[in-house]
Design a protein around this motif. Sequence first.
Motif, PDB file in Angstrom:
ATOM      1  N   ASN A   1      32.132   7.406  18.877  1.00 60.82           N
ATOM      2  CA  ASN A   1      32.550   7.164  17.501  1.00 60.82           C
ATOM      3  C   ASN A   1      33.944   6.543  17.523  1.00 60.82           C
ATOM      4  O   ASN A   1      34.536   6.340  18.590  1.00 60.82           O
ATOM      5  CB  ASN A   1      32.526   8.465  16.674  1.00 60.82           C
ATOM      6  N   TYR A   2      34.480   6.264  16.354  1.00 59.28           N
ATOM      7  CA  TYR A   2      35.789   5.627  16.216  1.00 59.28           C
ATOM      8  C   TYR A   2      36.887   6.481  16.858  1.00 59.28           C
ATOM      9  O   TYR A   2      37.718   5.996  17.642  1.00 59.28           O
ATOM     10  CB  TYR A   2      36.057   5.432  14.724  1.00 59.28           C
ATOM     11  N   THR A   3      36.900   7.759  16.562  1.00 56.34           N
ATOM     12  CA  THR A   3      37.923   8.651  17.113  1.00 56.34           C
ATOM     13  C   THR A   3      37.858   8.697  18.634  1.00 56.34           C
ATOM     14  O   THR A   3      38.891   8.805  19.314  1.00 56.34           O
ATOM     15  CB  THR A   3      37.760  10.067  16.539  1.00 56.34           C
ATOM     16  N   ASP A   4      36.647   8.586  19.175  1.00 57.68           N
ATOM     17  CA  ASP A   4      36.456   8.636  20.623  1.00 57.68           C
ATOM     18  C   ASP A   4      37.177   7.483  21.321  1.00 57.68           C
ATOM     19  O   ASP A   4      37.645   7.632  22.455  1.00 57.68           O
ATOM     20  CB  ASP A   4      34.960   8.600  20.936  1.00 57.68           C
ATOM     21  N   ILE A   5      37.285   6.331  20.644  1.00 59.43           N
ATOM     22  CA  ILE A   5      38.006   5.188  21.224  1.00 59.43           C
ATOM     23  C   ILE A   5      39.460   5.570  21.487  1.00 59.43           C
ATOM     24  O   ILE A   5      39.999   5.344  22.575  1.00 59.43           O
ATOM     25  CB  ILE A   5      37.944   3.968  20.273  1.00 59.43           C
ATOM     26  N   TYR A   6      40.085   6.175  20.489  1.00 58.55           N
ATOM     27  CA  TYR A   6      41.479   6.595  20.641  1.00 58.55           C
ATOM     28  C   TYR A   6      41.600   7.762  21.616  1.00 58.55           C
ATOM     29  O   TYR A   6      42.524   7.816  22.426  1.00 58.55           O
ATOM     30  CB  TYR A   6      42.054   7.004  19.283  1.00 58.55           C
ATOM     31  N   ASP A   7      40.666   8.689  21.528  1.00 60.66           N
ATOM     32  CA  ASP A   7      40.742   9.877  22.372  1.00 60.66           C
ATOM     33  C   ASP A   7      40.611   9.510  23.851  1.00 60.66           C
ATOM     34  O   ASP A   7      41.374   9.996  24.694  1.00 60.66           O
ATOM     35  CB  ASP A   7      39.650  10.865  21.968  1.00 60.66           C
ATOM     36  N   LYS A   8      39.684   8.641  24.171  1.00 59.84           N
ATOM     37  CA  LYS A   8      39.485   8.219  25.563  1.00 59.84           C
ATOM     38  C   LYS A   8      40.688   7.419  26.068  1.00 59.84           C
ATOM     39  O   LYS A   8      40.923   7.330  27.283  1.00 59.84           O
ATOM     40  CB  LYS A   8      38.209   7.387  25.688  1.00 59.84           C
ATOM     41  N   SER A   9      41.424   6.822  25.152  1.00 59.66           N
ATOM     42  CA  SER A   9      42.631   6.078  25.533  1.00 59.66           C
ATOM     43  C   SER A   9      43.843   6.989  25.659  1.00 59.66           C
ATOM     44  O   SER A   9      44.924   6.532  26.048  1.00 59.66           O
ATOM     45  CB  SER A   9      42.930   4.987  24.489  1.00 59.66           C
ATOM     46  N   GLY A  10      43.689   8.265  25.293  1.00 63.98           N
ATOM     47  CA  GLY A  10      44.784   9.223  25.386  1.00 63.98           C
ATOM     48  C   GLY A  10      45.704   9.219  24.179  1.00 63.98           C
ATOM     49  O   GLY A  10      46.788   9.816  24.216  1.00 63.98           O
ATOM     50  N   LEU A  11      45.292   8.578  23.095  1.00 62.11           N
ATOM     51  CA  LEU A  11      46.162   8.424  21.941  1.00 62.11           C
ATOM     52  C   LEU A  11      46.137   9.593  20.965  1.00 62.11           C
ATOM     53  O   LEU A  11      46.969   9.662  20.067  1.00 62.11           O
ATOM     54  CB  LEU A  11      45.808   7.137  21.165  1.00 62.11           C
ATOM     55  N   ILE A  12      45.170  10.486  21.083  1.00 63.43           N
ATOM     56  CA  ILE A  12      45.083  11.611  20.148  1.00 63.43           C
ATOM     57  C   ILE A  12      45.886  12.793  20.690  1.00 63.43           C
ATOM     58  O   ILE A  12      45.553  13.360  21.728  1.00 63.43           O
ATOM     59  CB  ILE A  12      43.624  12.044  19.900  1.00 63.43           C
ATOM     60  N   GLY A  13      46.949  13.143  19.975  1.00 61.89           N
ATOM     61  CA  GLY A  13      47.781  14.273  20.391  1.00 61.89           C
ATOM     62  C   GLY A  13      48.589  14.789  19.225  1.00 61.89           C
ATOM     63  O   GLY A  13      48.419  14.342  18.087  1.00 61.89           O
ATOM     64  N   ASP A  14      49.490  15.704  19.501  1.00 63.96           N
ATOM     65  CA  ASP A  14      50.244  16.319  18.403  1.00 63.96           C
ATOM     66  C   ASP A  14      51.356  15.430  17.866  1.00 63.96           C
ATOM     67  O   ASP A  14      52.076  15.819  16.951  1.00 63.96           O
ATOM     68  CB  ASP A  14      50.795  17.682  18.812  1.00 63.96           C
TER      69      ASP A  14
END
Length: 425
Positions: free
Chosen positions: A241-254
């Motif tokens: 999904n869309y969020t997975d693109i950012y998450d796999k790139s390491g961009l999702i954090g606090d």
Amino acid sequence: MKAYRGIILSGKSAGEVKIFRDGLLLVDGEGKIQFCGDFRKSGIDTKRYKIETVGLILPGFIDMHTHLPQFRAVGMGGGQLLEWLVNHIFPLESNYSDNSYAQKESGIFFEKIIREGTTTAVIYSAPFERACDIAFQSAEKCGIRAFTGRTMMDINSPVDLMDKTDSILESVKSLISKWHGHDSGRLNYILTPRFAGSCSTSLMKKCAEISNSENIFVQTHLSENRKELELMKELHPGYKNYTDIYDKSGLIGDKTLLAHGIYLSDEELKIIKDKGAAIVHCPASNSYLSSGIMPLSDYINRKIKIGIGTDIAGGWNFSMLDEGREALESAKKLAAIKNIDNEINLRSIFNMITINAAETLGINNVTGSLENGKDADFLTADFSEKINAVKIDTDELLSLLFYRKQDYNITGIYVRGRNISIKMD
């Protein structure tokens, strides 16, 4: 010392708003709050201080998402997100390659948001290093507190706005070195990959590395428009999904701010919550571009961090009070459509544009509420009609604040005790 007397409203992180009906705010020469509370309990020597009497004293507002180079496009063009960007926004942003234009327009932008009581803003600058540097210079001069970043675009974008990945990263490192933490933390850099539609996975991964190593916030866009979701599937196949693109790139954090977040699955929301990222609600923009209605109440119930942003120029409000009102109204509309109770109220909206936003940005120790020892970031306002402070309750006062803007006038906007509402040269 400077002293201000009036009705004081200030948020609490627990979701409540405290009120001092005859309040006193005492600010020292360093721009720090020395007292905030009931005038009668202050023990102040009225012969020693010249007290400025005002109608209302509020913490300065925090805009969690706006675009400096877009403000000339407010109210211009129709259609939905992707075509609007191509037809109106990208041509406008390209003008910022002209340094004199960027300097003039940056100053005007800050005047506009400061005039509405914004004392802290999270900003996308134009996708040019020099334009971003000029934006910082304007912010430095006018006295606002700001998180600003060069908008990054290295794929699928107009040639005059796109740059090579390595060149972008070099310029970002230079801007971080010059501006991050400037003026004792009043100005900060924020990594700004525009969205996964204009950024390669290589660029996004490099942003994540810089964020982690330098302890710097990241801002981007997520799940704003249905056609945007289709574009993500085309450009980034193989992701869940869309969020997975950012998450796999390491961009999702606090330290991640995700603007819009309208169409998110349970799986995506769990990732965002578990990793401590924040969703920035932009209700006026969501309406103007026919994007949809973000389920604010649902996200709050899930304990996801929420901010509010004007999203100029998709949004038409420079005022966070106007944007906050739009947030409440969109929540009420969605509740009516779903035939459920609306759980959002003005106390929670007020906190979202003040103390909660400061907490998300990690600056709640210095701003976001009016408390002893914090920086004096606040605004004063006078009502055109007399307000009976003894009888009016907090909810009624908040309702007047958000819904009867025509009945009061902002008289001063202060950051660190300095009045920044004076027009810049």
